[in-house]
Design a protein around this motif. Sequence first.
Motif, PDB file in Angstrom:
ATOM      1  N   TYR A   1      27.818  39.733 -21.901  1.00  0.00           N
ATOM      2  CA  TYR A   1      27.268  38.460 -22.384  1.00  0.00           C
ATOM      3  C   TYR A   1      26.511  38.624 -23.696  1.00  0.00           C
ATOM      4  O   TYR A   1      26.095  39.715 -24.077  1.00  0.00           O
ATOM      5  CB  TYR A   1      26.364  37.822 -21.328  1.00  0.00           C
TER       6      TYR A   1
ATOM      7  N   THR B   1      23.128  37.183 -25.821  1.00  0.00           N
ATOM      8  CA  THR B   1      21.837  36.496 -25.758  1.00  0.00           C
ATOM      9  C   THR B   1      21.448  36.081 -27.165  1.00  0.00           C
ATOM     10  O   THR B   1      21.394  36.927 -28.067  1.00  0.00           O
ATOM     11  CB  THR B   1      20.735  37.402 -25.178  1.00  0.00           C
TER      12      THR B   1
ATOM     13  N   HIS C   1      22.477  31.955 -23.458  1.00  0.00           N
ATOM     14  CA  HIS C   1      23.287  33.071 -22.990  1.00  0.00           C
ATOM     15  C   HIS C   1      24.730  32.629 -22.775  1.00  0.00           C
ATOM     16  O   HIS C   1      24.973  31.559 -22.199  1.00  0.00           O
ATOM     17  CB  HIS C   1      22.747  33.628 -21.674  1.00  0.00           C
ATOM     18  N   ILE C   2      25.676  33.453 -23.188  1.00  0.00           N
ATOM     19  CA  ILE C   2      27.088  33.186 -22.946  1.00  0.00           C
ATOM     20  C   ILE C   2      27.692  34.402 -22.259  1.00  0.00           C
ATOM     21  O   ILE C   2      27.821  35.472 -22.859  1.00  0.00           O
ATOM     22  CB  ILE C   2      27.847  32.876 -24.247  1.00  0.00           C
ATOM     23  N   GLU C   3      28.037  34.247 -20.974  1.00  0.00           N
ATOM     24  CA  GLU C   3      28.683  35.307 -20.205  1.00  0.00           C
ATOM     25  C   GLU C   3      30.199  35.159 -20.316  1.00  0.00           C
ATOM     26  O   GLU C   3      30.736  34.059 -20.164  1.00  0.00           O
ATOM     27  CB  GLU C   3      28.270  35.230 -18.743  1.00  0.00           C
ATOM     28  N   LEU C   4      30.888  36.262 -20.552  1.00  0.00           N
ATOM     29  CA  LEU C   4      32.330  36.249 -20.762  1.00  0.00           C
ATOM     30  C   LEU C   4      33.053  36.807 -19.539  1.00  0.00           C
ATOM     31  O   LEU C   4      32.677  37.852 -19.015  1.00  0.00           O
ATOM     32  CB  LEU C   4      32.691  37.097 -21.990  1.00  0.00           C
ATOM     33  N   LYS C   5      34.086  36.115 -19.102  1.00  0.00           N
ATOM     34  CA  LYS C   5      34.861  36.581 -17.952  1.00  0.00           C
ATOM     35  C   LYS C   5      35.853  37.655 -18.391  1.00  0.00           C
ATOM     36  O   LYS C   5      36.590  37.467 -19.368  1.00  0.00           O
ATOM     37  CB  LYS C   5      35.582  35.412 -17.301  1.00  0.00           C
TER      38      LYS C   5
ATOM     39  N   THR D   1      26.736  35.775 -11.980  1.00  0.00           N
ATOM     40  CA  THR D   1      27.078  34.838 -13.049  1.00  0.00           C
ATOM     41  C   THR D   1      26.132  33.630 -13.076  1.00  0.00           C
ATOM     42  O   THR D   1      25.867  33.011 -12.044  1.00  0.00           O
ATOM     43  CB  THR D   1      28.517  34.334 -12.864  1.00  0.00           C
TER      44      THR D   1
ATOM     45  N   HIS E   1      23.669  42.812 -15.457  1.00  0.00           N
ATOM     46  CA  HIS E   1      24.365  41.540 -15.284  1.00  0.00           C
ATOM     47  C   HIS E   1      25.821  41.878 -14.996  1.00  0.00           C
ATOM     48  O   HIS E   1      26.373  42.815 -15.577  1.00  0.00           O
ATOM     49  CB  HIS E   1      24.268  40.669 -16.536  1.00  0.00           C
TER      50      HIS E   1
ATOM     51  N   ASN F   1      28.459  40.374 -15.809  1.00  0.00           N
ATOM     52  CA  ASN F   1      29.369  40.022 -16.895  1.00  0.00           C
ATOM     53  C   ASN F   1      28.854  40.541 -18.239  1.00  0.00           C
ATOM     54  O   ASN F   1      27.650  40.683 -18.439  1.00  0.00           O
ATOM     55  CB  ASN F   1      29.516  38.501 -17.001  1.00  0.00           C
TER      56      ASN F   1
ATOM     57  N   ALA G   1      34.067  31.369 -19.589  1.00  0.00           N
ATOM     58  CA  ALA G   1      32.686  31.763 -19.883  1.00  0.00           C
ATOM     59  C   ALA G   1      31.719  30.871 -19.116  1.00  0.00           C
ATOM     60  O   ALA G   1      32.070  29.764 -18.685  1.00  0.00           O
ATOM     61  CB  ALA G   1      32.409  31.661 -21.384  1.00  0.00           C
ATOM     62  N   THR G   2      30.504  31.376 -18.951  1.00  0.00           N
ATOM     63  CA  THR G   2      29.401  30.583 -18.387  1.00  0.00           C
ATOM     64  C   THR G   2      28.267  30.569 -19.403  1.00  0.00           C
ATOM     65  O   THR G   2      27.863  31.625 -19.906  1.00  0.00           O
ATOM     66  CB  THR G   2      28.914  31.182 -17.061  1.00  0.00           C
TER      67      THR G   2
END
Length: 271
Positions: A43, A45, A90-94, A6, A39, A41, A22-23
């Motif tokens: 995410y 881009t 970038h948005i990573e979703l949990k 993450t 990755h 998670n 999210a990150t």
Amino acid sequence: METLKTGRFYGQTNQTLHLDFATITDTEYTHDKVDWHYHENAYFTFILDGNVIEGNKKEVYHCKAGSLLFHNWQDPHYNIKPRGYTRGFHIELKEDWFDGLSLSHNKLQGSFAIADPQVKLLFYKLFRESKTNDALTPLATEALLLQILGKMQGDNKLSVNRTPVWVRKIRELMADDVAQKFTLAQLAGSLNIHPVHLSRDFSKYFNCTLSEYIRLLRVQKAFTLLPNKNLNLTAIAMECGFADQSHFLRCFKSYSQQNPLVYRNLLLRAC
């Protein structure tokens, strides 16, 4: 094959924002080539500036400013960066966030490009919110992400097999040159359908009117040109098909609630 944890992306990290669901990572691409990797998670881009080539097992995407990709969990891909400056958001979703909200990510499989200008404009709002980064940022960010996911899953209700050919054709036609002066008769003729059919059914597949869609595309195009310091607002207005700078400013603010200079300053500044 390497799995990136993450908040980790190849390149120079300008900002990492950790939220409960999210990150968010603002990254400058510095590697000419990045080999196959995962990755951990799912995410998004969003390319803010420059160009990058991204490939997976099914497709290769030639991304430029304004390109938006989604990657599901454990989906491998590689990157190639042409010469020049490239910046991505970038948005990573949990995954537990999806479970807690009863959101199904089964419809968001693999890697794919997102062309919807409404979704892309929401990503510029997400970018602005990440730079505001105050006590209300988590609330605003989650609300925007839910709008995006709802829009994407809503679009998937229409089977590809039941979507008319003219829908794909008109997307391609308008993407080629958003600045041209479209007429209903000219568009209908190019698509080989009746103007009444086009005007009646357009909103069924695009969730807005034909004129609203063209304005969305032009505002989206303007966003991609804002990082170019050699273009003033008048030049951007002309390039995107607006009648003048005044018309451009009105349309831009109607969709983004901000003056374009606010976004230009954010896009030019690495935080």
